[in-house]
Write a protein that holds these residues in place. Structure first.
Motif, short mmCIF file in Angstrom:
data_model
loop_
_atom_site.label_atom_id
_atom_site.label_comp_id
_atom_site.label_asym_id
_atom_site.label_seq_id
_atom_site.Cartn_x
_atom_site.Cartn_y
_atom_site.Cartn_z
N GLU A 192 -3.31 -6.71 -34.35
CA GLU A 192 -3.65 -6.68 -35.79
C GLU A 192 -4.84 -5.75 -36.03
N SER A 193 -5.76 -5.73 -35.09
CA SER A 193 -6.92 -4.84 -35.19
C SER A 193 -6.48 -3.37 -35.21
N ASP A 194 -5.46 -3.06 -34.40
CA ASP A 194 -4.93 -1.68 -34.39
C ASP A 194 -4.28 -1.34 -35.73
N LEU A 195 -3.65 -2.33 -36.37
CA LEU A 195 -3.07 -2.11 -37.69
C LEU A 195 -4.16 -1.80 -38.71
N ARG A 196 -5.27 -2.53 -38.64
CA ARG A 196 -6.39 -2.26 -39.56
C ARG A 196 -6.98 -0.88 -39.31
N LEU A 197 -7.08 -0.51 -38.04
CA LEU A 197 -7.61 0.81 -37.70
C LEU A 197 -6.69 1.90 -38.22
#
Length: 133
Positions: free
Chosen positions: A44-49
């Motif tokens: 999910e962090s990669d999606l935000r990035l």
């Protein structure tokens, strides 16, 4: 999640994700599956990035500028740099908006001139006025 699901959820093509990987903008974990070429595990962090990368691009920042900002943010010193980068970009966009408004005004005048039968001298282009100054 694997790259297929990640790209789908992010609303981009897999080739876009792979491009960001090559540019060093995304750095997902490598999973245990895949043998000599382990699968990439996105979070999910990669999606935000990725969303932040797209926002930077929409603002007109280059991938290199975005990469620099990401690196500084990760190091904890990105606030001041991001503020400066966004201020510079805002000023560029304001200048471009003025140029676009001048072009739009010229086009509107030219259309009106043509619609009225092209009588009299045609409207002059804004660049002509700038050159005379």
């Amino acid at each position: 999640m694997w790259i297929t699901e990640f790209a789908r959820r992010a609303g981009v093509r897999q080739t876009t994700v792979r491009h960001y990987l090559r540019e060093g903008l995304l750095s997902p974990r490598t999973g245990p599956a895949g043998g000599s070429r382990p699968y990439l595990e996105f979070t999910e962090s990669d999606l935000r990035l990725l969303s932040a990368i797209q926002a930077g691009q929409a603002l007109g920042l280059s991938l290199q500028e975005i990469k620099l900002l990401i690196g500084e943010r990760r190091s904890g010193s990105g606030h001041a740099r991001m503020l400066k980068a966004l201020t510079v970009q805002r000023d560029k966009l304001r200048g471009r908006a003025l140029e676009l408004q001048a072009m739009l005004t010229f086009i509107e005048r030219k259309i009106a001139w043509l619609e009225t039968g092209a009588k009299g001298p045609p409207p002059s282009h804004p660049a002509n006025h700038a050159a005379k100054r």
